[in-house]
Design a protein around this motif. Structure first.
Motif, short mmCIF file in Angstrom:
data_model
loop_
_atom_site.label_atom_id
_atom_site.label_comp_id
_atom_site.label_asym_id
_atom_site.label_seq_id
_atom_site.Cartn_x
_atom_site.Cartn_y
_atom_site.Cartn_z
N VAL A 228 0.85 -1.18 0.00
CA VAL A 228 0.00 0.00 0.00
C VAL A 228 0.88 1.24 0.00
CG1 VAL A 228 -1.75 1.31 1.26
CG2 VAL A 228 -1.86 -1.18 1.20
N GLU A 280 -0.68 -0.24 7.03
CA GLU A 280 -1.04 0.18 5.67
C GLU A 280 -1.42 1.64 5.55
OE1 GLU A 280 -3.94 -2.59 4.21
OE2 GLU A 280 -2.44 -4.18 3.96
N ALA A 284 -5.26 2.72 2.74
CA ALA A 284 -5.54 1.29 2.69
C ALA A 284 -6.86 0.94 2.01
CB ALA A 284 -5.51 0.71 4.10
N GLN A 285 -7.80 1.88 1.95
CA GLN A 285 -9.10 1.60 1.32
C GLN A 285 -9.29 2.35 0.01
OE1 GLN A 285 -10.92 -0.85 2.56
NE2 GLN A 285 -9.31 -0.99 4.12
N SER A 287 -9.47 3.35 -3.81
CA SER A 287 -9.76 2.60 -5.03
C SER A 287 -9.80 3.54 -6.23
CB SER A 287 -11.11 1.88 -4.91
OG SER A 287 -12.17 2.83 -4.89
N GLU A 654 -6.85 -0.80 -5.99
CA GLU A 654 -7.81 -1.40 -5.07
C GLU A 654 -7.14 -1.52 -3.70
OE1 GLU A 654 -9.33 -5.12 -6.36
OE2 GLU A 654 -10.25 -4.31 -8.21
N ARG A 655 -7.84 -1.10 -2.67
CA ARG A 655 -7.33 -1.15 -1.30
C ARG A 655 -5.93 -0.54 -1.19
NH1 ARG A 655 -6.38 -5.85 0.83
NH2 ARG A 655 -6.23 -6.98 -1.14
N ARG A 657 -3.54 -0.31 -3.31
CA ARG A 657 -2.42 -0.98 -3.96
C ARG A 657 -2.73 -1.17 -5.45
NH1 ARG A 657 -2.27 -5.46 0.19
NH2 ARG A 657 -3.53 -3.94 1.31
#
Length: 728
Positions: A228, A280, A284-285, A287, A654-655, A657
């Motif tokens: 991340v 992270e 981390a979330q 998108s 996504e997330r 990454r």
């Protein structure tokens, strides 16, 4: 040793003429050990007793041909025997600063532009010294002497001496301050397609790339990085990694955890065995959907004015016909064929680096480049860092970054041994500095005759330059913020701000989007997205006006403009307006970038539900051409690079990454998908412009416009996706 003593001993032993190129415009610091003299070990020409001429190349060779083009500039004015010309790469030093950017940097298609006068002057100075030496030997007036193919000639007496025979004595002379440069009509070498100096070694596999270089006995390291963006190491269990045969150590560094081993495979297996837990962080979330929504939200604001001509808002309120469009362009990876790598040897007496880098030296304010980053990571003065620049297996802007340099130095320092850090393809795709994601909103208006009278373009994008200039400082340092005046990153609006079409009311605005994803310079930088948007939107305006798109553009360009010259040349060479086979569409685009103009015509078809680009015709005006073969190759390469992005490439998040990891899900153009490419160089007497990047921007809009001509489908997102009804 004093300079005079050195020269006397050199002459006595028949040593080479080592001519320091006095590049006052290229750096303020004196070259190392030069003592202020112009005979220096940095920017020089060396002529050996056997007549061989070695030219130091101060730019990185990544396939674009600088290792031939720059020696050609010297050899032209020197009247060297091209068969005896050699090159070697320059060390990292301020004396090799590119006069067109901040440091010793290969980028912005500036290599030939920046060297055009300095290197020709260097060759002319060397030639003058050799002529003076021969004239003194023959007791004749230097003006009665001429030069050709590596020799000085006195035609009245028939005497001739090769440069190698004159070298040692010529080195005793002062370097002339003023020299006459050849007029274009006198060129013998410039403008000819001489074979590249590096071709034999590349064809035979002897060329050394970064991944090949370094001292014997070096260790190899791979690095585990947070998946991340912005994440950091939380917990580490290294026991399983240390148990892998060949693994020497596990070393936490600033970017993650390095596994050091005797070879790459052991290091790779050791990294797989690591037990790592990451914090992270805030992203981390995150998108791609959230990023897209954020860009649209920011577009609701006014933005900052990048260009204002007339009153676009008022003009749009009264137009006869109005067109609005929104464009989404994704993050893109560089996908260099040679992944990132660097070898570092940190010792008590200094640091030695072997790296495929585009940025050998930069001022400290801009990170210091390879030399500065290595010095900081090793804790040594900059003058104790030596950089060996290797060939680059692709650069495209990615190797202007120094993250892979820092990693190698940190690991070598920890191990007290030379270490090569090697990235995998997955590392390369998932930890890049990406071409920024962008959102564009355009509004255009036509008068009753179908002529555009208003143009509004709002760009929302992350800033590349803000990473280097994070704020504005009052006082003397404020001049450093000049490129960012008004809070506008020029790389985000280039190609849109300079709209060439004669439209009386223009508004171009920019809103910066801070999204947390690292962004950087990608081949042609901002032009890669602005050209697509501008050239497809102008095509839509032509359709709205019911006019031929090439004629529509032509009528909006000045008759004597270079835009119009390449537009006309491409259209003529492509047979614009002539009948096409059934099922084939034709599109056109024209764009100026990096001091050069390029127009392209694409012919496309839909075959088995897939878009197929069959033919591309390019007309290119880069001013004076040094080596036409290299220029054609670069335009072809730019078309390949841009076409790959137009048809295939997209980085999604996504997330927090990157989803893509290798060429199975980040595909690039394959050889069986290549169109026929024709490149036509438009003659020009202007000074050289850039070559490496201008071939990229026009290809995506030319293809999109061809698809619209064939099917009626307008493309406002990349990569191009055919509508379902076309896939049936």
């Amino acid at each position: 040793m004093k300079r005079r003593e050195f020269l006397e001993r050199s002459a006595a032993t028949g040593a080479a003429l080592t001519l320091g190129v006095s590049l006052a415009s290229c750096g303020s610091e004196a070259p190392p050990d030069a003592g202020g003299a112009s005979f220096a070990p940095d920017a020089w020409i060396r002529i050996h007793p056997d007549g061989a001429v070695v030219v130091v190349v101060a730019r990185s060779e990544m396939g674009q041909g600088v290792s031939t083009a720059l020696p050609m500039l010297v050899a032209e004015e020197l009247d060297a025997d091209w068969s005896k010309v050699r090159f070697e790469f320059a060390p990292a030093h301020e004396a090799y600063k590119n006069p067109l950017n901040f440091g010793q940097v290969t980028g912005g298609s500036t290599s030939v532009m920046g060297a055009w006068l300095p290197l020709r002057e260097a060759g002319a100075r060397a030639r003058a010294m050799l002529v003076s030496t021969a004239a003194a030997e023959w007791n004749v007036d230097p003006s009665a002497c001429s030069t050709e193919s590596g020799a000085v000639i006195h035609r009245p007496s028939g005497q001739r001496m090769g440069y190698g025979d004159l070298a040692a004595r010529a080195a005793m002379l002062p370097v002339p301050a003023q020299v006459r440069l050849k007029e274009p009509g006198e060129f013998r070498l410039i403008g000819t397609a001489v074979p590249r100096l590096d071709l034999p070694s590349m064809v035979t596999g002897r060329t050394t790339y970064g991944i090949d270089a370094g001292p014997a006995g070096r260790l190899t390291a791979v690095v585990a990085r947070s998946p991340v963006f912005g994440g950091r190491l939380l917990k580490l269990d290294e026991a399983a990694a240390r148990a892998v045969p060949g693994v020497r150590a596990v070393v936490p560094i600033s970017s993650g955890v390095a596994v050091v081993a005797d070879g790459y495979w052991a290091a790779h297996k050791g990294r797989q065995a690591l037990a790592v837990e990451w914090d992270e962080g805030e992203l981390a979330q995150l998108s791609s959907e959230q990023i897209s929504a954020r860009l649209r939200e920011l577009a609701q604001g006014e933005g900052r004015d990048a260009r204002t001509s007339g009153d676009a808002a008022s003009a749009l309120a009264g137009v006869a016909r109005r067109l609005e469009a929104e464009y989404d362009l994704p993050y893109l990876a560089h996908a260099c064929m040679e992944p990132m790598n660097c070898t570092a040897d940190v010792r008590e007496d200094g640091v030695e680096i072997w790296a495929p880098t585009q940025t050998q030296w930069l001022p400290g304010l801009f990170g210091g480049g390879t030399r500065g980053v290595a010095a900081k990571a090793a804790g040594v003065p900059v003058d104790r860092v030596r950089v060996h620049t290797t060939n680059l297996g692709g650069g495209f802007g990615r190797r202007s970054e120094t993250d892979f340099i820092r990693e190698a130095v940190e690991v070598s320092r920890a191990m007290s041994a030379p270490v090569k850090v090697v990235w995998s393809r997955e590392d390369d795709i998932q930890h890049d500095f990406y071409r920024p994601v962008t959102y564009h909103r355009l509004v255009g208006g036509l008068d009753p005759s179908g002529r555009p009278v208003a143009w509004s373009h709002h760009i929302v994008a992350p800033s590349i330059l803000m990473r280097f200039i994070p704020g504005f400082i009052p006082g003397p340092i404020v001049r450093l913020a000049g490129p960012m005046k008004g809070g506008i990153d020029p790389t985000a609006v280039e190609g849109a701000r300079e709209l060439a079409y004669a439209i009386p009311n223009i508004a171009v605005r920019y809103t910066q989007a801070d999204l947390g994803i690292p962004v950087g310079f990608w081949r042609s930088v901002g032009n890669t997205h602005t050209a697509f948007v501008v050239e497809t939107f102008i095509d839509e305006l032509a359709a709205l006006a019911g006019k031929d798109p090439a004629v529509f553009r032509r009528d909006l360009l000045p008759a004597d403009s270079r835009h119009r010259r390449v537009l006309d040349a491409a259209a003529e060479r492509a047979g614009w307006g002539s009948p096409l086979p059934e099922g084939v569409g034709r599109g056109i685009a024209v764009h100026e970038s990096f001091g050069s103009w390029c127009a392209q015509v694409a012919e496309v078809a839909v075959e088995d539900g897939r878009l197929r680009v069959r033919r591309v015709v390019a007309a290119f005006d880069c001013g004076t051409v040094v080596n036409p073969d290299t220029v054609v190759a670069q335009i072809e390469g730019g078309i390949v690079y841009g076409l790959s992005a137009a048809l295939k490439e997209r980085i999604t998040i996504e997330r927090g990454r990157v989803v893509q990891s290798n060429f199975h899900d980040y595909p690039v153009l394959r050889i069986d998908e290549m169109p026929v490419i024709e490149v036509h160089l438009v003659p020009s007497g202007d000074a050289p412009g850039g070559v490496g990047e201008p071939g990229v921007p026009p290809i995506a809009p030319a293809v999109a416009n061809a698809l619209a001509a064939l099917t009626g489908q307008r493309v406002r997102q990349l990569p191009i996706a055919l509508k379902e009804d076309l896939n049936r």
